[in-house]
Design a protein around this motif. Structure first.
Motif, PDB file in Angstrom:
ATOM      1  N   GLU A 263       0.843  -1.198   0.000  1.00 20.74           N
ATOM      2  CA  GLU A 263       0.000   0.000   0.000  1.00 20.74           C
ATOM      3  C   GLU A 263       0.880   1.250   0.000  1.00 20.74           C
ATOM      4  OE1 GLU A 263      -2.772  -0.030   3.168  1.00 20.74           O
ATOM      5  OE2 GLU A 263      -3.608  -1.987   2.664  1.00 20.74           O
ATOM      6  N   ALA A 264       0.460   2.258  -0.724  1.00 20.94           N
ATOM      7  CA  ALA A 264       1.244   3.486  -0.850  1.00 20.94           C
ATOM      8  C   ALA A 264       1.514   4.127   0.503  1.00 20.94           C
ATOM      9  CB  ALA A 264       0.520   4.472  -1.771  1.00 20.94           C
ATOM     10  N   ASP A 265       0.556   4.052   1.410  1.00 19.96           N
ATOM     11  CA  ASP A 265       0.717   4.682   2.722  1.00 19.96           C
ATOM     12  C   ASP A 265       1.849   4.023   3.500  1.00 19.96           C
ATOM     13  OD1 ASP A 265      -0.349   6.553   4.793  1.00 19.96           O
ATOM     14  OD2 ASP A 265      -0.645   4.682   5.884  1.00 19.96           O
ATOM     15  N   ILE A 266       1.935   2.681   3.445  1.00 17.75           N
ATOM     16  CA  ILE A 266       2.992   1.958   4.161  1.00 17.75           C
ATOM     17  C   ILE A 266       4.346   2.267   3.541  1.00 17.75           C
ATOM     18  CG2 ILE A 266       3.899  -0.342   4.688  1.00 17.75           C
ATOM     19  CD1 ILE A 266       1.062  -1.335   4.913  1.00 17.75           C
ATOM     20  N   LEU A 267       4.413   2.295   2.204  1.00 10.81           N
ATOM     21  CA  LEU A 267       5.674   2.588   1.530  1.00 10.81           C
ATOM     22  C   LEU A 267       6.156   3.998   1.845  1.00 10.81           C
ATOM     23  CD1 LEU A 267       7.827   1.617  -0.454  1.00 10.81           C
ATOM     24  CD2 LEU A 267       6.435   2.550  -2.309  1.00 10.81           C
ATOM     25  N   THR A 268       5.236   4.944   1.904  1.00  7.45           N
ATOM     26  CA  THR A 268       5.596   6.333   2.221  1.00  7.45           C
ATOM     27  C   THR A 268       6.292   6.418   3.562  1.00  7.45           C
ATOM     28  OG1 THR A 268       3.739   7.198   0.924  1.00  7.45           O
ATOM     29  CG2 THR A 268       4.680   8.642   2.609  1.00  7.45           C
ATOM     30  N   VAL A 269       5.730   5.766   4.562  1.00 10.00           N
ATOM     31  CA  VAL A 269       6.308   5.803   5.905  1.00 10.00           C
ATOM     32  C   VAL A 269       7.645   5.067   5.934  1.00 10.00           C
ATOM     33  CG1 VAL A 269       5.965   5.165   8.321  1.00 10.00           C
ATOM     34  CG2 VAL A 269       4.029   5.971   6.961  1.00 10.00           C
ATOM     35  N   ALA A 270       7.708   3.889   5.301  1.00 13.90           N
ATOM     36  CA  ALA A 270       8.931   3.082   5.324  1.00 13.90           C
ATOM     37  C   ALA A 270      10.113   3.818   4.697  1.00 13.90           C
ATOM     38  CB  ALA A 270       8.690   1.757   4.607  1.00 13.90           C
ATOM     39  N   LEU A 271       9.881   4.549   3.610  1.00 14.84           N
ATOM     40  CA  LEU A 271      10.971   5.218   2.900  1.00 14.84           C
ATOM     41  C   LEU A 271      11.453   6.476   3.608  1.00 14.84           C
ATOM     42  CD1 LEU A 271       9.979   4.838  -0.867  1.00 14.84           C
ATOM     43  CD2 LEU A 271      11.457   3.410   0.551  1.00 14.84           C
ATOM     44  N   LYS A 272      10.734   6.914   4.657  1.00 15.67           N
ATOM     45  CA  LYS A 272      11.210   8.053   5.432  1.00 15.67           C
ATOM     46  C   LYS A 272      12.501   7.712   6.172  1.00 15.67           C
ATOM     47  CE  LYS A 272       9.217  11.464   6.578  1.00 15.67           C
ATOM     48  NZ  LYS A 272       9.307  12.886   6.154  1.00 15.67           N
ATOM     49  N   GLY A 273      12.756   6.398   6.371  1.00 14.57           N
ATOM     50  CA  GLY A 273      13.903   5.990   7.165  1.00 14.57           C
ATOM     51  C   GLY A 273      15.111   5.550   6.366  1.00 14.57           C
ATOM     52  N   ARG A 301       4.218  14.987   5.044  1.00 11.91           N
ATOM     53  CA  ARG A 301       4.103  14.417   6.389  1.00 11.91           C
ATOM     54  C   ARG A 301       5.122  14.988   7.362  1.00 11.91           C
ATOM     55  NH1 ARG A 301       1.891   8.414   6.832  1.00 11.91           N
ATOM     56  NH2 ARG A 301       0.422   8.414   5.095  1.00 11.91           N
ATOM     57  N   GLY A 302       6.247  15.474   6.859  1.00 14.13           N
ATOM     58  CA  GLY A 302       7.256  16.018   7.754  1.00 14.13           C
ATOM     59  C   GLY A 302       7.917  14.925   8.578  1.00 14.13           C
ATOM     60  N   PRO A 303       8.606  15.313   9.686  1.00 13.04           N
ATOM     61  CA  PRO A 303       9.309  14.332  10.514  1.00 13.04           C
ATOM     62  C   PRO A 303       8.347  13.299  11.101  1.00 13.04           C
ATOM     63  CG  PRO A 303      10.013  16.565  11.044  1.00 13.04           C
ATOM     64  CD  PRO A 303       8.805  16.690  10.161  1.00 13.04           C
ATOM     65  N   MET A 304       8.810  12.059  11.222  1.00 14.60           N
ATOM     66  CA  MET A 304       7.997  10.984  11.782  1.00 14.60           C
ATOM     67  C   MET A 304       8.808  10.245  12.833  1.00 14.60           C
ATOM     68  SD  MET A 304       5.980   9.376   8.521  1.00 14.60           S
ATOM     69  CE  MET A 304       4.828   8.624   9.673  1.00 14.60           C
ATOM     70  N   ARG A 305       8.111   9.605  13.756  1.00 12.18           N
ATOM     71  CA  ARG A 305       8.788   8.829  14.788  1.00 12.18           C
ATOM     72  C   ARG A 305       9.482   7.624  14.168  1.00 12.18           C
ATOM     73  NH1 ARG A 305       8.459   9.991  19.861  1.00 12.18           N
ATOM     74  NH2 ARG A 305       6.814  11.307  20.708  1.00 12.18           N
ATOM     75  N   LEU A 306      10.655   7.332  14.691  1.00 16.03           N
ATOM     76  CA  LEU A 306      11.418   6.195  14.198  1.00 16.03           C
ATOM     77  C   LEU A 306      10.640   4.898  14.360  1.00 16.03           C
ATOM     78  CD1 LEU A 306      14.075   5.033  13.137  1.00 16.03           C
ATOM     79  CD2 LEU A 306      14.898   4.961  15.497  1.00 16.03           C
ATOM     80  N   SER A 307       9.897   4.774  15.452  1.00 16.57           N
ATOM     81  CA  SER A 307       9.136   3.546  15.694  1.00 16.57           C
ATOM     82  C   SER A 307       8.097   3.311  14.598  1.00 16.57           C
ATOM     83  CB  SER A 307       8.448   3.614  17.058  1.00 16.57           C
ATOM     84  OG  SER A 307       7.603   4.750  17.140  1.00 16.57           O
ATOM     85  N   GLU A 308       7.479   4.382  14.072  1.00 15.02           N
ATOM     86  CA  GLU A 308       6.502   4.247  12.986  1.00 15.02           C
ATOM     87  C   GLU A 308       7.170   3.777  11.708  1.00 15.02           C
ATOM     88  OE1 GLU A 308       3.399   7.463  12.740  1.00 15.02           O
ATOM     89  OE2 GLU A 308       4.764   8.453  14.127  1.00 15.02           O
ATOM     90  N   VAL A 309       8.356   4.337  11.425  1.00 17.82           N
ATOM     91  CA  VAL A 309       9.081   3.962  10.216  1.00 17.82           C
ATOM     92  C   VAL A 309       9.484   2.489  10.272  1.00 17.82           C
ATOM     93  CG1 VAL A 309      11.183   4.362   8.881  1.00 17.82           C
ATOM     94  CG2 VAL A 309       9.927   6.302   9.826  1.00 17.82           C
ATOM     95  N   LEU A 310      10.007   2.068  11.412  1.00 21.75           N
ATOM     96  CA  LEU A 310      10.440   0.675  11.555  1.00 21.75           C
ATOM     97  C   LEU A 310       9.266  -0.290  11.448  1.00 21.75           C
ATOM     98  CD1 LEU A 310      13.060   1.036  14.432  1.00 21.75           C
ATOM     99  CD2 LEU A 310      13.485   0.819  11.982  1.00 21.75           C
TER     100      LEU A 310
END
Length: 339
Positions: A263-273, A301-310
């Motif tokens: 899903e695009a939403d999951i990929l967006t968060v994952a690639l922040k890290g 989205r700006g900065p995100m928590r590391l735990s969300e990215v992982l």
């Protein structure tokens, strides 16, 4: 290729880049940053700081350039607005009226009564409160993250679990004096429970690192036999053997197949890290329109928590493992398996 060249060519992850910056700033500044992080983020960043202790100078320059570039892109300065608002209100309305207005409009601070619990894992907390009155257990559990609280509850004797849940549901206000007594008691218990320092050796991650450096033929002999000996240990090692960076070794066909299942939403968060090079590897296997959409969403989205990215990266790894087991995804092999 010697160690220095290998080190210079290694691509740093997002956590490692943060670790490099932490090693460059002064001790006071680094301590101030760590105080703003969650316990799991402190542990992860601290481990990364050890890992980048011998990072090459070119990599340090890249990290600094990237940091400066991102800092220039930021349009907002984060600060605590409370002092400025209080001074402005007092100057405009006078101290008395300002106090009355601020009392009605100031957001309530979610003060955590037992912050020290954040630095303990569930088994440690359960051992601290096992045998205590259920009311004490309820107060402490109510101060935990729900997921951690659930784990602690399950580790307590089954006979008291319903009573503890009932007391949490009917807890009501707890006086500051009572909380102070609990903090003091908890600090004493923690100090008493601390064992002499030991050196941690081994573990699933270390075993996985060893297996990742063996030939594929060795892995194919060892892992099935290990699974027969201890299926759970074999599972943990396999999970550590396959990390997010390994997906970069997928060819374009397999990378495209994987991306179509995410899903695009999951990929967006994952690639922040990940760094820009790794990000480009993923987005390069998508249509230009889809890739631009992911980039725009990441920026918004700006900065995100590391735990969300992982967590997002873990979800993608789970999809890759499932597809590999089904035969719809061919994971990359090691260089020494090819001639």
């Amino acid at each position: 290729m010697d160690g220095a060249v290998q080190n210079a060519s290694r691509s740093l992850s997002g956590v490692e880049r943060a670790a490099v910056l932490m090693m460059l700033v002064g001790e006071e500044e680094a301590a101030a940053i760590l105080q703003k992080l969650e316990p799991d983020e402190v542990r992860m960043l601290g481990k990364a700081m050890f890992a980048v202790a011998d990072v090459a100078e070119p990599q340090v320059a890249v990290v600094l350039d990237d940091f400066v570039g991102k800092a220039r892109e930021r349009t907002a300065i984060g600060f605590d607005p409370r002092p400025q608002i209080e001074r402005t209100m007092a100057r405009a309305l006078g101290p008395d009226k300002a106090d009355n207005v601020l009392a009605r409009i100031t957001p309530r601070e979610e003060a955590r009564a037992m912050d020290m619990l954040d630095w303990l894992d569930a088994p440690e907390i359960a051992r601290l409160i096992e045998g205590e009155h259920p009311q004490l257990a309820a107060v402490l559990i109510a101060n935990l993250d729900p997921a951690v609280a659930a784990e602690v509850l399950q580790l307590l004797p089954e006979a008291i679990q319903p009573d503890v849940v009932h007391r949490v549901a009917t807890l009501g206000p707890v006086s500051p004096d009572a909380l102070d007594m609990l903090r003091e008691m908890l600090s004493t218990r923690i100090a008493q429970a601390k064992a002499p320092a030991t050196v941690a050796l081994g573990g699933a991650r270390e075993a996985a690192a060893i297996m990742n450096n063996t030939r594929r033929a060795t892995e194919q002999k060892v892992m099935p036999r290990l699974a027969k000996m201890d299926r759970e240990v074999a599972r943990r090692i396999e999970e550590e053997m396959f990390v997010f960076d390994h997906l970069l070794a997928l060819d374009d066909k397999n990378m495209g197949a994987l991306l179509r299942s995410i899903e695009a939403d999951i990929l967006t968060v994952a690639l922040k890290g990940v760094d820009e090079e790794a990000r480009a590897r993923f987005l390069g296997c998508m249509s230009a329109r889809a890739a631009d959409g992911i980039r725009d969403e990441m920026e918004a989205r700006g900065p995100m928590r590391l735990s969300e990215v992982l967590e997002a990266q873990k979800a993608i790894l789970g999809i890759a493992r499932r597809m590999a087991a089904e035969g719809t995804l061919m994971l990359g092999g090691r260089d020494d398996d090819y001639v």
